[in-house]
Design a protein around this motif. Sequence first.
Motif, PDB file in Angstrom:
ATOM      1  N   HIS A 183      26.943 -47.425   8.503  1.00  0.00           N
ATOM      2  CA  HIS A 183      27.573 -47.918   9.720  1.00  0.00           C
ATOM      3  C   HIS A 183      28.563 -49.039   9.453  1.00  0.00           C
ATOM      4  O   HIS A 183      28.360 -49.860   8.568  1.00  0.00           O
ATOM      5  CB  HIS A 183      26.441 -48.421  10.622  1.00  0.00           C
ATOM      6  N   ASN A 184      29.622 -49.040  10.252  1.00  0.00           N
ATOM      7  CA  ASN A 184      30.554 -50.165  10.308  1.00  0.00           C
ATOM      8  C   ASN A 184      30.605 -50.590  11.767  1.00  0.00           C
ATOM      9  O   ASN A 184      31.149 -49.865  12.608  1.00  0.00           O
ATOM     10  CB  ASN A 184      31.941 -49.747   9.820  1.00  0.00           C
ATOM     11  N   PRO A 185      30.025 -51.743  12.106  1.00  0.00           N
ATOM     12  CA  PRO A 185      29.962 -52.155  13.510  1.00  0.00           C
ATOM     13  C   PRO A 185      31.330 -52.402  14.144  1.00  0.00           C
ATOM     14  O   PRO A 185      31.436 -52.428  15.369  1.00  0.00           O
ATOM     15  CB  PRO A 185      29.120 -53.432  13.477  1.00  0.00           C
ATOM     16  N   LYS A 186      32.374 -52.509  13.341  1.00  0.00           N
ATOM     17  CA  LYS A 186      33.727 -52.706  13.886  1.00  0.00           C
ATOM     18  C   LYS A 186      34.401 -51.388  14.251  1.00  0.00           C
ATOM     19  O   LYS A 186      35.477 -51.387  14.829  1.00  0.00           O
ATOM     20  CB  LYS A 186      34.591 -53.473  12.882  1.00  0.00           C
ATOM     21  N   CYS A 187      33.775 -50.264  13.907  1.00  0.00           N
ATOM     22  CA  CYS A 187      34.353 -48.931  14.111  1.00  0.00           C
ATOM     23  C   CYS A 187      33.772 -48.297  15.373  1.00  0.00           C
ATOM     24  O   CYS A 187      32.555 -48.125  15.482  1.00  0.00           O
ATOM     25  CB  CYS A 187      34.056 -48.064  12.890  1.00  0.00           C
ATOM     26  N   GLY A 188      34.639 -47.929  16.314  1.00  0.00           N
ATOM     27  CA  GLY A 188      34.197 -47.301  17.556  1.00  0.00           C
ATOM     28  C   GLY A 188      33.460 -46.000  17.320  1.00  0.00           C
ATOM     29  O   GLY A 188      32.453 -45.716  17.974  1.00  0.00           O
ATOM     30  N   THR A 189      33.936 -45.176  16.388  1.00  0.00           N
ATOM     31  CA  THR A 189      33.261 -43.916  16.088  1.00  0.00           C
ATOM     32  C   THR A 189      31.856 -44.183  15.568  1.00  0.00           C
ATOM     33  O   THR A 189      30.896 -43.513  15.958  1.00  0.00           O
ATOM     34  CB  THR A 189      34.078 -43.094  15.072  1.00  0.00           C
ATOM     35  N   ASN A 236      29.659 -45.369  18.502  1.00  0.00           N
ATOM     36  CA  ASN A 236      29.293 -44.249  19.371  1.00  0.00           C
ATOM     37  C   ASN A 236      28.237 -43.364  18.710  1.00  0.00           C
ATOM     38  O   ASN A 236      27.326 -42.869  19.375  1.00  0.00           O
ATOM     39  CB  ASN A 236      30.527 -43.420  19.733  1.00  0.00           C
ATOM     40  N   THR A 237      28.369 -43.143  17.410  1.00  0.00           N
ATOM     41  CA  THR A 237      27.392 -42.330  16.688  1.00  0.00           C
ATOM     42  C   THR A 237      26.021 -42.992  16.733  1.00  0.00           C
ATOM     43  O   THR A 237      25.012 -42.339  17.023  1.00  0.00           O
ATOM     44  CB  THR A 237      27.846 -42.094  15.234  1.00  0.00           C
ATOM     45  N   LEU A 238      25.979 -44.290  16.477  1.00  0.00           N
ATOM     46  CA  LEU A 238      24.718 -45.030  16.533  1.00  0.00           C
ATOM     47  C   LEU A 238      24.128 -44.945  17.939  1.00  0.00           C
ATOM     48  O   LEU A 238      22.916 -44.713  18.099  1.00  0.00           O
ATOM     49  CB  LEU A 238      24.946 -46.486  16.117  1.00  0.00           C
ATOM     50  N   ALA A 239      24.954 -45.072  18.953  1.00  0.00           N
ATOM     51  CA  ALA A 239      24.473 -44.980  20.336  1.00  0.00           C
ATOM     52  C   ALA A 239      23.902 -43.593  20.634  1.00  0.00           C
ATOM     53  O   ALA A 239      22.882 -43.466  21.328  1.00  0.00           O
ATOM     54  CB  ALA A 239      25.595 -45.328  21.307  1.00  0.00           C
ATOM     55  N   LEU A 240      24.537 -42.544  20.119  1.00  0.00           N
ATOM     56  CA  LEU A 240      24.029 -41.182  20.321  1.00  0.00           C
ATOM     57  C   LEU A 240      22.673 -40.984  19.650  1.00  0.00           C
ATOM     58  O   LEU A 240      21.776 -40.345  20.211  1.00  0.00           O
ATOM     59  CB  LEU A 240      25.027 -40.152  19.796  1.00  0.00           C
ATOM     60  N   ILE A 241      22.518 -41.525  18.455  1.00  0.00           N
ATOM     61  CA  ILE A 241      21.232 -41.423  17.756  1.00  0.00           C
ATOM     62  C   ILE A 241      20.149 -42.102  18.590  1.00  0.00           C
ATOM     63  O   ILE A 241      19.067 -41.535  18.822  1.00  0.00           O
ATOM     64  CB  ILE A 241      21.317 -42.046  16.344  1.00  0.00           C
ATOM     65  N   ARG A 242      20.447 -43.291  19.062  1.00  0.00           N
ATOM     66  CA  ARG A 242      19.472 -44.027  19.881  1.00  0.00           C
ATOM     67  C   ARG A 242      19.230 -43.315  21.208  1.00  0.00           C
ATOM     68  O   ARG A 242      18.104 -43.304  21.716  1.00  0.00           O
ATOM     69  CB  ARG A 242      19.951 -45.455  20.080  1.00  0.00           C
ATOM     70  N   HIS A 243      20.261 -42.704  21.764  1.00  0.00           N
ATOM     71  CA  HIS A 243      20.141 -41.946  23.010  1.00  0.00           C
ATOM     72  C   HIS A 243      19.181 -40.764  22.826  1.00  0.00           C
ATOM     73  O   HIS A 243      18.520 -40.348  23.776  1.00  0.00           O
ATOM     74  CB  HIS A 243      21.540 -41.454  23.438  1.00  0.00           C
ATOM     75  N   ARG A 285      33.467 -43.126   7.512  1.00  0.00           N
ATOM     76  CA  ARG A 285      32.210 -43.366   8.210  1.00  0.00           C
ATOM     77  C   ARG A 285      32.261 -42.780   9.595  1.00  0.00           C
ATOM     78  O   ARG A 285      33.355 -42.492  10.101  1.00  0.00           O
ATOM     79  CB  ARG A 285      31.918 -44.865   8.259  1.00  0.00           C
ATOM     80  N   PRO A 286      31.072 -42.658  10.146  1.00  0.00           N
ATOM     81  CA  PRO A 286      29.738 -42.927   9.619  1.00  0.00           C
ATOM     82  C   PRO A 286      29.100 -41.678   9.023  1.00  0.00           C
ATOM     83  O   PRO A 286      29.217 -40.595   9.576  1.00  0.00           O
ATOM     84  CB  PRO A 286      28.981 -43.359  10.867  1.00  0.00           C
ATOM     85  N   PHE A 287      28.462 -41.842   7.907  1.00  0.00           N
ATOM     86  CA  PHE A 287      27.612 -40.783   7.368  1.00  0.00           C
ATOM     87  C   PHE A 287      26.238 -40.970   7.996  1.00  0.00           C
ATOM     88  O   PHE A 287      25.752 -42.098   8.108  1.00  0.00           O
ATOM     89  CB  PHE A 287      27.466 -40.891   5.841  1.00  0.00           C
ATOM     90  N   VAL A 288      25.627 -39.869   8.413  1.00  0.00           N
ATOM     91  CA  VAL A 288      24.276 -39.898   8.981  1.00  0.00           C
ATOM     92  C   VAL A 288      23.441 -38.843   8.275  1.00  0.00           C
ATOM     93  O   VAL A 288      23.907 -37.723   8.048  1.00  0.00           O
ATOM     94  CB  VAL A 288      24.291 -39.621  10.505  1.00  0.00           C
ATOM     95  N   GLN A 289      22.192 -39.205   7.957  1.00  0.00           N
ATOM     96  CA  GLN A 289      21.250 -38.256   7.379  1.00  0.00           C
ATOM     97  C   GLN A 289      19.985 -38.235   8.215  1.00  0.00           C
ATOM     98  O   GLN A 289      19.439 -39.287   8.564  1.00  0.00           O
ATOM     99  CB  GLN A 289      20.904 -38.618   5.942  1.00  0.00           C
ATOM    100  N   CYS A 339      30.187 -38.080  10.604  1.00  0.00           N
ATOM    101  CA  CYS A 339      30.239 -37.926  12.057  1.00  0.00           C
ATOM    102  C   CYS A 339      31.575 -38.372  12.637  1.00  0.00           C
ATOM    103  O   CYS A 339      31.688 -39.380  13.329  1.00  0.00           O
ATOM    104  CB  CYS A 339      29.068 -38.653  12.689  1.00  0.00           C
ATOM    105  N   ARG A 340      32.583 -37.597  12.343  1.00  0.00           N
ATOM    106  CA  ARG A 340      33.926 -37.762  12.895  1.00  0.00           C
ATOM    107  C   ARG A 340      34.330 -36.428  13.473  1.00  0.00           C
ATOM    108  O   ARG A 340      34.540 -35.514  12.707  1.00  0.00           O
ATOM    109  CB  ARG A 340      34.909 -38.212  11.817  1.00  0.00           C
ATOM    110  N   PRO A 341      34.353 -36.297  14.761  1.00  0.00           N
ATOM    111  CA  PRO A 341      34.051 -37.283  15.792  1.00  0.00           C
ATOM    112  C   PRO A 341      32.542 -37.556  15.894  1.00  0.00           C
ATOM    113  O   PRO A 341      31.729 -36.828  15.328  1.00  0.00           O
ATOM    114  CB  PRO A 341      34.586 -36.629  17.072  1.00  0.00           C
TER     115      PRO A 341
END
Length: 139
Positions: free
Chosen positions: A7-13, A16-23, A93-97, A105-107
Amino acid sequence: MNAVIYHNPKCGTSRNTLALIRHAGIEPEVIDYLTNPPSRVRLIELISGAGLKVRDAIRQKGTPHDELGLGDAALSDDALLDAMLAHPILINRPFVQTEAGIRLCRPSEVVLDILPAVDRPFTKEDGEVVIDQEGRRVV
Protein backbone atom coordinates in the motif's frame (compact mmCIF):
# COMPACT_ATOMS: atom_id res chain seq x y z
CA MET A 1 -9.83 -14.84 4.61
CA ASN A 2 -6.37 -13.34 5.00
CA ALA A 3 -5.15 -10.55 2.76
CA VAL A 4 -1.93 -8.60 2.32
CA ILE A 5 -1.82 -5.25 0.52
CA TYR A 6 1.35 -3.48 -0.59
CA HIS A 7 0.00 0.00 0.00
CA ASN A 8 0.86 3.63 -0.61
CA PRO A 9 -1.46 5.80 1.50
CA LYS A 10 -0.86 8.76 -0.84
CA CYS A 11 -2.30 6.81 -3.82
CA GLY A 12 -6.06 7.02 -4.43
CA THR A 13 -6.12 3.64 -6.18
CA SER A 14 -4.37 2.07 -3.22
CA ARG A 15 -6.73 3.75 -0.73
CA ASN A 16 -9.78 2.58 -2.70
CA THR A 17 -8.40 -0.97 -2.88
CA LEU A 18 -7.82 -1.03 0.88
CA ALA A 19 -11.35 0.29 1.43
CA LEU A 20 -12.79 -2.46 -0.80
CA ILE A 21 -10.92 -5.14 1.14
CA ARG A 22 -12.27 -3.76 4.40
CA HIS A 23 -15.74 -3.43 2.85
CA ALA A 24 -15.55 -7.20 2.23
CA GLY A 25 -15.08 -7.67 5.99
CA ILE A 26 -11.37 -8.37 5.88
CA GLU A 27 -8.75 -6.50 7.87
CA PRO A 28 -5.63 -7.00 5.74
CA GLU A 29 -2.00 -6.87 6.64
CA VAL A 30 -1.05 -3.44 5.30
CA ILE A 31 2.54 -3.06 4.15
CA ASP A 32 3.72 0.43 3.26
CA TYR A 33 5.99 -0.74 0.49
CA LEU A 34 7.83 2.61 0.32
CA THR A 35 9.17 2.22 3.86
CA ASN A 36 9.16 -1.60 3.92
CA PRO A 37 9.76 -2.76 0.34
CA PRO A 38 9.44 -6.44 -0.52
CA SER A 39 12.54 -8.55 -0.93
CA ARG A 40 13.65 -9.43 -4.44
CA VAL A 41 12.18 -12.93 -4.04
CA ARG A 42 8.86 -11.56 -2.76
CA LEU A 43 8.69 -8.95 -5.54
CA ILE A 44 9.22 -11.65 -8.15
CA GLU A 45 6.55 -13.75 -6.45
CA LEU A 46 4.05 -10.86 -6.55
CA ILE A 47 4.77 -10.04 -10.18
CA SER A 48 4.64 -13.62 -11.44
CA GLY A 49 1.68 -14.50 -9.21
CA ALA A 50 -0.27 -11.63 -10.76
CA GLY A 51 0.56 -12.98 -14.22
CA LEU A 52 2.67 -9.97 -15.15
CA LYS A 53 6.02 -9.38 -16.75
CA VAL A 54 8.49 -7.35 -14.71
CA ARG A 55 8.15 -4.38 -17.05
CA ASP A 56 4.35 -4.42 -16.50
CA ALA A 57 4.87 -3.93 -12.76
CA ILE A 58 6.91 -0.73 -13.08
CA ARG A 59 5.24 2.58 -12.36
CA GLN A 60 6.26 5.46 -14.60
CA LYS A 61 4.17 8.42 -13.42
CA GLY A 62 5.73 10.34 -10.54
CA THR A 63 8.88 8.20 -10.46
CA PRO A 64 12.50 8.41 -11.68
CA HIS A 65 11.58 5.95 -14.48
CA ASP A 66 12.69 8.19 -17.34
CA GLU A 67 15.73 9.59 -15.54
CA LEU A 68 16.94 6.04 -14.94
CA GLY A 69 16.45 5.10 -18.60
CA LEU A 70 14.02 2.31 -17.75
CA GLY A 71 12.16 2.73 -21.03
CA ASP A 72 15.04 0.99 -22.80
CA ALA A 73 13.50 -2.23 -24.11
CA ALA A 74 16.92 -3.92 -23.98
CA LEU A 75 17.06 -3.78 -20.16
CA SER A 76 16.87 -7.20 -18.55
CA ASP A 77 14.35 -8.19 -15.91
CA ASP A 78 17.23 -8.28 -13.42
CA ALA A 79 18.11 -4.66 -14.20
CA LEU A 80 14.48 -3.62 -13.85
CA LEU A 81 14.14 -5.47 -10.54
CA ASP A 82 17.37 -3.83 -9.29
CA ALA A 83 15.87 -0.41 -10.09
CA MET A 84 12.58 -1.27 -8.38
CA LEU A 85 14.37 -2.41 -5.24
CA ALA A 86 16.64 0.65 -5.19
CA HIS A 87 13.67 2.97 -5.81
CA PRO A 88 10.51 1.34 -4.38
CA ILE A 89 8.36 4.15 -5.81
CA LEU A 90 8.89 2.33 -9.14
CA ILE A 91 6.85 -0.65 -7.89
CA ASN A 92 3.35 -0.25 -9.23
CA ARG A 93 0.65 -0.52 -6.62
CA PRO A 94 -1.28 -1.86 -4.95
CA PHE A 95 -0.42 -5.52 -5.08
CA VAL A 96 -2.87 -7.63 -3.06
CA GLN A 97 -2.59 -11.30 -2.11
CA THR A 98 -5.36 -13.48 -0.70
CA GLU A 99 -5.91 -17.24 -0.70
CA ALA A 100 -7.63 -16.70 -4.07
CA GLY A 101 -4.57 -15.22 -5.76
CA ILE A 102 -2.42 -12.15 -6.35
CA ARG A 103 -3.46 -9.07 -8.32
CA LEU A 104 -2.03 -5.70 -9.22
CA CYS A 105 -5.20 -3.80 -8.42
CA ARG A 106 -5.30 -1.17 -11.14
CA PRO A 107 -8.09 -0.25 -11.25
CA SER A 108 -8.94 -0.85 -7.60
CA GLU A 109 -12.00 -3.00 -8.33
CA VAL A 110 -9.70 -5.74 -9.68
CA VAL A 111 -9.34 -6.74 -6.02
CA LEU A 112 -12.92 -8.05 -6.11
CA ASP A 113 -11.63 -10.98 -8.21
CA ILE A 114 -9.75 -12.33 -5.18
CA LEU A 115 -12.21 -11.43 -2.40
CA PRO A 116 -15.35 -13.16 -1.18
CA ALA A 117 -18.51 -11.93 -2.90
CA VAL A 118 -19.49 -8.42 -1.83
CA ASP A 119 -23.10 -7.37 -2.37
CA ARG A 120 -23.28 -4.15 -0.38
CA PRO A 121 -22.98 -0.85 -2.28
CA PHE A 122 -19.51 0.64 -2.59
CA THR A 123 -18.42 3.96 -4.06
CA LYS A 124 -14.82 5.05 -4.59
CA GLU A 125 -13.57 8.23 -2.94
CA ASP A 126 -14.02 10.10 -6.26
CA GLY A 127 -17.71 9.12 -6.39
CA GLU A 128 -17.40 6.29 -8.94
CA VAL A 129 -19.82 3.47 -8.11
CA VAL A 130 -18.18 0.03 -7.97
CA ILE A 131 -21.07 -1.95 -6.47
CA ASP A 132 -24.55 -0.54 -6.99
CA GLN A 133 -27.54 -0.47 -4.63
CA GLU A 134 -28.66 -3.89 -5.87
CA GLY A 135 -25.27 -5.36 -5.02
CA ARG A 136 -24.16 -5.69 -8.66
CA ARG A 137 -20.62 -4.94 -9.71
CA VAL A 138 -20.61 -1.95 -12.06
CA VAL A 139 -18.26 -2.47 -14.99
